[in-house]
Motif scaffolding. Sequence first.
Motif, PDB file in Angstrom:
ATOM      1  N   THR A   1     -11.563  62.161   3.203  1.00 16.82           N
ATOM      2  CA  THR A   1     -12.978  62.555   3.211  1.00 16.82           C
ATOM      3  C   THR A   1     -13.894  61.339   3.139  1.00 16.82           C
ATOM      4  O   THR A   1     -15.109  61.476   3.180  1.00 16.82           O
ATOM      5  CB  THR A   1     -13.282  63.494   2.018  1.00 16.82           C
ATOM      6  N   GLY A   2     -13.309  60.155   3.023  1.00 18.55           N
ATOM      7  CA  GLY A   2     -14.100  58.927   2.980  1.00 18.55           C
ATOM      8  C   GLY A   2     -14.288  58.347   4.381  1.00 18.55           C
ATOM      9  O   GLY A   2     -13.808  58.908   5.373  1.00 18.55           O
TER      10      GLY A   2
ATOM     11  N   ILE B   1     -13.297  55.386   6.015  1.00 17.45           N
ATOM     12  CA  ILE B   1     -12.146  54.920   6.806  1.00 17.45           C
ATOM     13  C   ILE B   1     -11.164  56.058   7.029  1.00 17.45           C
ATOM     14  O   ILE B   1     -10.569  56.182   8.098  1.00 17.45           O
ATOM     15  CB  ILE B   1     -11.416  53.771   6.087  1.00 17.45           C
TER      16      ILE B   1
ATOM     17  N   ARG C   1     -10.467  66.045  -2.606  1.00 18.43           N
ATOM     18  CA  ARG C   1     -10.786  66.539  -3.955  1.00 18.43           C
ATOM     19  C   ARG C   1     -11.554  67.838  -3.845  1.00 18.43           C
ATOM     20  O   ARG C   1     -11.469  68.703  -4.683  1.00 18.43           O
ATOM     21  CB  ARG C   1     -11.662  65.514  -4.692  1.00 18.43           C
TER      22      ARG C   1
ATOM     23  N   LYS D   1     -15.423  69.362   1.752  1.00 15.37           N
ATOM     24  CA  LYS D   1     -15.677  68.097   2.448  1.00 15.37           C
ATOM     25  C   LYS D   1     -14.710  67.877   3.610  1.00 15.37           C
ATOM     26  O   LYS D   1     -14.885  66.952   4.396  1.00 15.37           O
ATOM     27  CB  LYS D   1     -15.559  66.919   1.461  1.00 15.37           C
TER      28      LYS D   1
ATOM     29  N   TYR E   1      -6.327  62.060  -7.603  1.00 16.68           N
ATOM     30  CA  TYR E   1      -5.403  61.034  -8.105  1.00 16.68           C
ATOM     31  C   TYR E   1      -5.239  61.097  -9.620  1.00 16.68           C
ATOM     32  O   TYR E   1      -4.253  60.626 -10.161  1.00 16.68           O
ATOM     33  CB  TYR E   1      -5.900  59.627  -7.752  1.00 16.68           C
TER      34      TYR E   1
ATOM     35  N   GLY F   1      -7.103  52.911  -0.780  1.00 13.97           N
ATOM     36  CA  GLY F   1      -7.491  52.492  -2.132  1.00 13.97           C
ATOM     37  C   GLY F   1      -8.713  53.266  -2.615  1.00 13.97           C
ATOM     38  O   GLY F   1      -9.672  53.468  -1.874  1.00 13.97           O
TER      39      GLY F   1
ATOM     40  N   PHE G   1     -15.275  44.581   5.228  1.00 13.15           N
ATOM     41  CA  PHE G   1     -15.774  45.442   6.306  1.00 13.15           C
ATOM     42  C   PHE G   1     -17.058  44.814   6.862  1.00 13.15           C
ATOM     43  O   PHE G   1     -17.916  44.357   6.083  1.00 13.15           O
ATOM     44  CB  PHE G   1     -16.147  46.839   5.789  1.00 13.15           C
TER      45      PHE G   1
ATOM     46  N   ARG H   1     -15.002  49.312   9.995  1.00 11.94           N
ATOM     47  CA  ARG H   1     -14.107  50.358   9.468  1.00 11.94           C
ATOM     48  C   ARG H   1     -13.375  51.050  10.614  1.00 11.94           C
ATOM     49  O   ARG H   1     -12.217  51.416  10.491  1.00 11.94           O
ATOM     50  CB  ARG H   1     -14.913  51.387   8.679  1.00 11.94           C
TER      51      ARG H   1
HETATM   52  N1  LIG Z   1     -12.816  45.539   2.460  1.00 14.18           N
HETATM   53  C1  LIG Z   1     -14.040  45.866   2.074  1.00 14.18           C
HETATM   54  O1  LIG Z   1     -15.045  45.232   2.454  1.00 14.18           O
HETATM   55  C2  LIG Z   1     -14.237  47.037   1.182  1.00 14.18           C
HETATM   56  C3  LIG Z   1     -15.533  47.399   0.809  1.00 14.18           C
HETATM   57  C4  LIG Z   1     -15.696  48.523   0.015  1.00 14.18           C
HETATM   58  C5  LIG Z   1     -14.593  49.261  -0.393  1.00 14.18           C
HETATM   59  N2  LIG Z   1     -13.344  48.894  -0.019  1.00 14.18           N
HETATM   60  C6  LIG Z   1     -12.129  49.673  -0.391  1.00 14.18           C
HETATM   61  O2  LIG Z   1     -11.749  50.448   0.750  1.00 14.18           O
HETATM   62  C7  LIG Z   1     -11.622  51.829   0.384  1.00 14.18           C
HETATM   63  C8  LIG Z   1     -11.990  52.717   1.549  1.00 14.18           C
HETATM   64  O3  LIG Z   1     -13.318  52.457   1.961  1.00 14.18           O
HETATM   65  P1  LIG Z   1     -14.274  53.641   2.424  1.00 14.18           P
HETATM   66  O4  LIG Z   1     -15.527  53.013   2.868  1.00 14.18           O
HETATM   67  O5  LIG Z   1     -13.540  54.585   3.316  1.00 14.18           O
HETATM   68  O6  LIG Z   1     -14.514  54.364   1.000  1.00 14.18           O
HETATM   69  P2  LIG Z   1     -15.116  55.795   0.714  1.00 14.18           P
HETATM   70  O7  LIG Z   1     -15.901  56.307   1.860  1.00 14.18           O
HETATM   71  O8  LIG Z   1     -15.800  55.692  -0.621  1.00 14.18           O
HETATM   72  O9  LIG Z   1     -13.803  56.739   0.554  1.00 14.18           O
HETATM   73  C9  LIG Z   1     -13.018  56.743  -0.602  1.00 14.18           C
HETATM   74  C10 LIG Z   1     -12.098  57.965  -0.531  1.00 14.18           C
HETATM   75  O10 LIG Z   1     -11.308  58.011  -1.731  1.00 14.18           O
HETATM   76  C11 LIG Z   1     -11.372  59.336  -2.238  1.00 14.18           C
HETATM   77  N3  LIG Z   1     -11.182  59.342  -3.687  1.00 14.18           N
HETATM   78  C12 LIG Z   1     -11.879  58.658  -4.620  1.00 14.18           C
HETATM   79  N4  LIG Z   1     -11.431  58.961  -5.841  1.00 14.18           N
HETATM   80  C13 LIG Z   1     -10.436  59.881  -5.681  1.00 14.18           C
HETATM   81  C14 LIG Z   1      -9.593  60.601  -6.568  1.00 14.18           C
HETATM   82  N5  LIG Z   1      -9.680  60.454  -7.902  1.00 14.18           N
HETATM   83  N6  LIG Z   1      -8.675  61.452  -6.050  1.00 14.18           N
HETATM   84  C15 LIG Z   1      -8.569  61.613  -4.700  1.00 14.18           C
HETATM   85  N7  LIG Z   1      -9.348  60.981  -3.801  1.00 14.18           N
HETATM   86  C16 LIG Z   1     -10.271  60.128  -4.301  1.00 14.18           C
HETATM   87  C17 LIG Z   1     -12.766  59.804  -1.882  1.00 14.18           C
HETATM   88  O11 LIG Z   1     -12.861  61.207  -2.025  1.00 14.18           O
HETATM   89  P3  LIG Z   1     -14.298  61.945  -2.186  1.00 14.18           P
HETATM   90  O12 LIG Z   1     -14.790  62.156  -0.770  1.00 14.18           O
HETATM   91  O13 LIG Z   1     -13.976  63.196  -2.889  1.00 14.18           O
HETATM   92  O14 LIG Z   1     -15.202  61.025  -2.962  1.00 14.18           O
HETATM   93  C18 LIG Z   1     -12.840  59.311  -0.446  1.00 14.18           C
HETATM   94  O15 LIG Z   1     -12.139  60.184   0.405  1.00 14.18           O
HETATM   95  C19 LIG Z   1     -12.547  51.956  -0.845  1.00 14.18           C
HETATM   96  O16 LIG Z   1     -12.178  53.050  -1.633  1.00 14.18           O
HETATM   97  C20 LIG Z   1     -12.327  50.638  -1.545  1.00 14.18           C
HETATM   98  O17 LIG Z   1     -11.121  50.644  -2.306  1.00 14.18           O
HETATM   99  C21 LIG Z   1     -13.154  47.803   0.760  1.00 14.18           C
END
Ligand SMILES: NC(=O)c1ccc[n+]([C@@H]2O[C@H](COP(=O)([O-])OP(=O)(O)OC[C@H]3O[C@@H](n4cnc5c(N)ncnc54)[C@H](OP(=O)(O)O)[C@@H]3O)[C@@H](O)[C@H]2O)c1
Length: 209
Positions: free
Chosen positions: A12-13, A15, A37, A41, A57, A77, A147, A178
């Motif tokens: 749901t996030g 990436i 979760r 969504k 998680y 992550g 990113f 992403r």
């Molecule tokens: N390389 C970089 O520049 C950079 C920058 C920022 C972050 N990151 C890392 O990359 C990851 C992915 O990025 P993104 O932009 O796709 O992040 P995002 O849009 O915030 O997505 C995070 C995902 O993790 C899920 N999640 C969070 N807590 C959870 C839990 N307790 N149980 C199950 N699912 C859970 C969220 O679910 P919900 O939809 O329910 O919230 C969402 O689906 C981030 O989470 C972070 O670790 C990297």
Amino acid sequence: MNKSKILIAGATGQIGRKTVEHLLKTIPANRIVVLARDAAKAENFATRGIEVRVGDYFDYGSLLKAYEGIGKVLLIGSHGFTDRFTQHYNAITAARQAGVEHVIYTSIMRKEGSGLIFPEITESDVFSEQTLKASGLAYTILFHPPFSEVLQFYYGFTPYEKGILLPEGSGKMSPVTRDELAEAQAVILATPGHENKTYLLSGSEAISF
Ligand SMILES: NC(=O)c1ccc[n+]([C@@H]2O[C@H](COP(=O)([O-])OP(=O)(O)OC[C@H]3O[C@@H](n4cnc5c(N)ncnc54)[C@H](OP(=O)(O)O)[C@@H]3O)[C@@H](O)[C@H]2O)c1
């Protein structure tokens, strides 16, 4: 037994969503399962024939149930600053207990031997990689670069007034969108031969400011 279903955790996030979209280009919807979760969504996946399983998680039992019959898990992550240690430990050990064969974990790139620590981020990445490697599961570690969409956090919101602090000079980075990372992840999920490997996914050119 070779289990053909792939579960995307974090679907749901940003990436995660893009990874599912790329994956749908090469494998049928009935081989894809998404963890959410909040099922609401993930509605746009359900309407296209993708099974949605609810899990968190922090809730080990929900993960065990969500992993039933799954062969591969993409563990994206979780958010920084939210006890990623517990979340990733649960996600990995429940996968092992549920009979998942292969977990692919997205980590943040760092230089080998680097002492650089982002509290709550790099330490939990190292812990998660070690937990996965010690789990007995087949693993793939994907190192993500910054990113492209978050570059502003590097050069700040007022670069003209305050200047750019990093990366500068010989300190370079190779950001990627992403969507590009999601496309690479979908290829790794849909093709064989990635067990027990670590890949650095990065842009083609390292830049500084
Ligand atoms: N390389 C970089 O520049 C950079 C920058 C920022 C972050 N990151 C890392 O990359 C990851 C992915 O990025 P993104 O932009 O796709 O992040 P995002 O849009 O915030 O997505 C995070 C995902 O993790 C899920 N999640 C969070 N807590 C959870 C839990 N307790 N149980 C199950 N699912 C859970 C969220 O679910 P919900 O939809 O329910 O919230 C969402 O689906 C981030 O989470 C972070 O670790 C990297």
